[in-house]
Design a protein around this motif. Structure first.
Motif, PDB file in Angstrom:
ATOM      1  N   LYS A 150       0.833  -1.207   0.000  1.00 31.78           N
ATOM      2  CA  LYS A 150       0.000   0.000   0.000  1.00 31.78           C
ATOM      3  C   LYS A 150       0.868   1.257   0.000  1.00 31.78           C
ATOM      4  O   LYS A 150       0.503   2.275  -0.586  1.00 31.78           O
ATOM      5  CB  LYS A 150      -0.936  -0.003   1.209  1.00 31.78           C
ATOM      6  CG  LYS A 150      -2.037  -1.047   1.129  1.00 31.78           C
ATOM      7  CD  LYS A 150      -2.972  -0.955   2.318  1.00 31.78           C
ATOM      8  CE  LYS A 150      -4.086  -1.985   2.219  1.00 31.78           C
ATOM      9  NZ  LYS A 150      -5.002  -1.934   3.387  1.00 31.78           N
ATOM     10  N   GLN A 151       2.040   1.174   0.675  1.00 27.49           N
ATOM     11  CA  GLN A 151       2.957   2.303   0.674  1.00 27.49           C
ATOM     12  C   GLN A 151       3.517   2.538  -0.733  1.00 27.49           C
ATOM     13  O   GLN A 151       3.635   3.676  -1.190  1.00 27.49           O
ATOM     14  CB  GLN A 151       4.110   2.037   1.654  1.00 27.49           C
ATOM     15  CG  GLN A 151       3.687   1.810   3.092  1.00 27.49           C
ATOM     16  CD  GLN A 151       3.090   3.044   3.741  1.00 27.49           C
ATOM     17  OE1 GLN A 151       3.691   4.102   3.773  1.00 27.49           O
ATOM     18  NE2 GLN A 151       1.868   2.912   4.245  1.00 27.49           N
ATOM     19  N   ASP A 153       2.035   1.664  -3.536  1.00 30.63           N
ATOM     20  CA  ASP A 153       0.932   2.196  -4.358  1.00 30.63           C
ATOM     21  C   ASP A 153       0.798   3.709  -4.176  1.00 30.63           C
ATOM     22  O   ASP A 153       0.565   4.442  -5.150  1.00 30.63           O
ATOM     23  CB  ASP A 153      -0.385   1.507  -3.981  1.00 30.63           C
ATOM     24  CG  ASP A 153      -0.443   0.056  -4.449  1.00 30.63           C
ATOM     25  OD1 ASP A 153       0.369  -0.316  -5.330  1.00 30.63           O
ATOM     26  OD2 ASP A 153      -1.284  -0.705  -3.927  1.00 30.63           O
ATOM     27  N   LEU A 154       0.957   4.176  -2.939  1.00 33.41           N
ATOM     28  CA  LEU A 154       0.862   5.616  -2.672  1.00 33.41           C
ATOM     29  C   LEU A 154       2.007   6.366  -3.343  1.00 33.41           C
ATOM     30  O   LEU A 154       1.797   7.426  -3.941  1.00 33.41           O
ATOM     31  CB  LEU A 154       0.874   5.871  -1.162  1.00 33.41           C
ATOM     32  CG  LEU A 154       0.779   7.338  -0.732  1.00 33.41           C
ATOM     33  CD1 LEU A 154      -0.571   7.936  -1.153  1.00 33.41           C
ATOM     34  CD2 LEU A 154       0.985   7.477   0.777  1.00 33.41           C
ATOM     35  N   GLU A 157       1.263   6.616  -6.971  1.00 26.72           N
ATOM     36  CA  GLU A 157       0.141   7.510  -7.256  1.00 26.72           C
ATOM     37  C   GLU A 157       0.587   8.974  -7.206  1.00 26.72           C
ATOM     38  O   GLU A 157       0.157   9.790  -8.022  1.00 26.72           O
ATOM     39  CB  GLU A 157      -0.981   7.274  -6.244  1.00 26.72           C
ATOM     40  CG  GLU A 157      -2.224   8.100  -6.526  1.00 26.72           C
ATOM     41  CD  GLU A 157      -3.386   7.748  -5.623  1.00 26.72           C
ATOM     42  OE1 GLU A 157      -4.495   8.266  -5.861  1.00 26.72           O
ATOM     43  OE2 GLU A 157      -3.200   6.953  -4.667  1.00 26.72           O
ATOM     44  N   ILE A 246       7.711  11.255   0.817  1.00 30.14           N
ATOM     45  CA  ILE A 246       6.524  10.514   1.224  1.00 30.14           C
ATOM     46  C   ILE A 246       6.877   9.735   2.478  1.00 30.14           C
ATOM     47  O   ILE A 246       7.928   9.078   2.538  1.00 30.14           O
ATOM     48  CB  ILE A 246       6.033   9.580   0.105  1.00 30.14           C
ATOM     49  CG1 ILE A 246       5.631  10.428  -1.114  1.00 30.14           C
ATOM     50  CG2 ILE A 246       4.843   8.744   0.584  1.00 30.14           C
ATOM     51  CD1 ILE A 246       5.259   9.617  -2.324  1.00 30.14           C
ATOM     52  N   ALA A 259       2.864  13.394   1.785  1.00 32.24           N
ATOM     53  CA  ALA A 259       1.769  12.506   2.174  1.00 32.24           C
ATOM     54  C   ALA A 259       2.285  11.380   3.049  1.00 32.24           C
ATOM     55  O   ALA A 259       3.478  11.068   3.066  1.00 32.24           O
ATOM     56  CB  ALA A 259       1.100  11.922   0.927  1.00 32.24           C
ATOM     57  N   LEU A 261       0.488   7.470   4.576  1.00 34.91           N
ATOM     58  CA  LEU A 261      -0.592   6.548   4.893  1.00 34.91           C
ATOM     59  C   LEU A 261      -0.097   5.754   6.096  1.00 34.91           C
ATOM     60  O   LEU A 261       0.722   4.845   5.961  1.00 34.91           O
ATOM     61  CB  LEU A 261      -0.881   5.617   3.707  1.00 34.91           C
ATOM     62  CG  LEU A 261      -1.995   4.577   3.908  1.00 34.91           C
ATOM     63  CD1 LEU A 261      -3.348   5.266   4.106  1.00 34.91           C
ATOM     64  CD2 LEU A 261      -2.043   3.607   2.732  1.00 34.91           C
ATOM     65  N   LEU A 298      -4.817   8.717   5.854  1.00 31.13           N
ATOM     66  CA  LEU A 298      -4.076   9.354   4.771  1.00 31.13           C
ATOM     67  C   LEU A 298      -4.012  10.853   5.033  1.00 31.13           C
ATOM     68  O   LEU A 298      -5.035  11.537   5.056  1.00 31.13           O
ATOM     69  CB  LEU A 298      -4.764   9.082   3.423  1.00 31.13           C
ATOM     70  CG  LEU A 298      -4.160   9.799   2.200  1.00 31.13           C
ATOM     71  CD1 LEU A 298      -2.723   9.364   1.958  1.00 31.13           C
ATOM     72  CD2 LEU A 298      -5.020   9.555   0.961  1.00 31.13           C
ATOM     73  N   LEU A 316      -7.000  11.861  -4.906  1.00 30.72           N
ATOM     74  CA  LEU A 316      -6.158  11.701  -3.717  1.00 30.72           C
ATOM     75  C   LEU A 316      -6.636  12.632  -2.607  1.00 30.72           C
ATOM     76  O   LEU A 316      -6.742  12.225  -1.444  1.00 30.72           O
ATOM     77  CB  LEU A 316      -4.700  11.994  -4.073  1.00 30.72           C
ATOM     78  CG  LEU A 316      -3.643  11.638  -3.022  1.00 30.72           C
ATOM     79  CD1 LEU A 316      -3.528  10.133  -2.862  1.00 30.72           C
ATOM     80  CD2 LEU A 316      -2.297  12.224  -3.411  1.00 30.72           C
TER      81      LEU A 316
END
Length: 325
Positions: A150-151, A153-154, A157, A246, A259, A261, A298, A316
């Motif tokens: 998931k990290q 993917d962020l 993105e 990030i 960002a 998550l 997030l 986002l």
């Protein structure tokens, strides 16, 4: 409807009364909880405050039936060991280690006093517990481990053209080493490459970040305590060199990352505090399996995105738990 014999009802009532009396007696007597953190920064401070909140909610109050001790090692593992020896010598009812180095210092010092860790990414890698099952030892706790897919993917993105991911970390911190090793395996599966920069001390963070500028498309930071403690230095490098940052720590977004998550560290502390309460009320730490948090949030920093040359999508922003402007 099953009707129990009168004798069975009396036995169950007596058992319930005995259990409630035991809990009441535990709360009438003064209990000692000694908490130590490797360093003070917003995430770890929030975890500490959450632990105390959970104790208060359960009826344990400072100055009444709770002796609360807290000390920070100020980023020094030698100091962490000294604090551990003091708290063990004080014979606290429960010891709490916030972050891996302090939890390790406590675990190295006693096999008898209950230890609860928090903000530890991989307790097995850190040799705090033999597995993710109930350990049968004096150690349990709550991990801040994140699903790295998931990290990634962020990262993709926010920086769609990413090819190389930089990471500043302390090679002496088991949390960070575990994430680096996992990234080495996972990133190539996503067509990405990891570029590492070591920061064994907080003062090394800025230069480590500078060494990555121009070589990577984005810098990812985990909950490495050296890095989080010096995040303003990371943010300045990101802004000055137009290198997107990030994070996995949501508080780092308020300090200059685009960002994150990540978990809510106050909630993580509350979850940890509830385990401490269970132990204070008679449960053995070895019977409690290590826990993780599913409460991911997030956070987005629009100003940081502008400074670091990133255009954020409307999708986002709509998904964000919190937007910092």
């Amino acid at each position: 409807m099953l009707k129990l014999p009168k004798s069975a009802v009396l036995t169950l009532s007596a058992l319930a009364l005995a259990m409630s009396t035991q809990v009441a007696m535990a709360k009438d007597s003064v209990k000692s909880v000694a908490v130590t953190a490797i360093v003070e920064h917003p995430a770890l401070d929030a975890a500490r405050d959450g632990i105390l909140d959970a104790l208060n909610e359960a009826g344990y109050k400072q100055g009444e039936n709770l002796k609360w001790q807290y000390q920070s090692a100020q980023g020094n593992t030698g100091t962490a060991a000294q604090i551990a020896r003091k708290f063990i010598g004080d014979k606290a009812d429960v010891l709490v280690g916030i972050a891996t180095p302090t939890a390790q210092a406590l675990a190295a010092g006693t096999k008898q006093i209950p230890i609860v860790f928090t903000a530890v990414t991989d307790p097995v890698q850190a040799q705090l517990t033999p597995s993710w099952e109930a350990s049968g030892t004096n150690v349990t706790g709550v991990s801040d481990v994140l699903e790295l897919d998931k990290q990634i993917d962020l990262i993709k993105e926010i920086v769609p053209e990413v090819k190389k991911v930089g990471m500043v970390y302390n090679p002496g911190e088991a949390n960070s080493v575990a994430v680096v090793e996992a990234f080495k395996k996972l990133l190539p599966e996503h067509g990405l490459e990891l570029v590492e920069a070591a920061a064994p001390r907080t003062v090394d963070v800025r230069n480590a970040a500078l060494s990555l500028a121009g070589k990577v498309d984005v810098i990812y930071t985990n909950t490495d305590n050296n890095v989080v403690s010096a995040y303003e230095a990371m943010a300045k490098v990101g802004n000055d060199t137009k290198t997107p940052l990030i994070a996995s720590d949501t508080d780092s977004v308020k300090r200059g990352a685009i960002a994150a998550l990540g978990v809510d560290y106050r909630d993580l502390g509350v979850q940890t505090g509830r385990i401490v309460v269970r132990i204070l009320e008679g449960e053995a730490p070895g019977s409690i399996a290590p826990q993780t948090s599913d409460n991911l949030q997030l956070f987005i920093n629009v100003t940081a995105a502008e400074k670091q040359g990133v255009l954020l999508t409307e999708d986002l922003l709509l998904r964000a738990t919190e937007i910092i402007r």
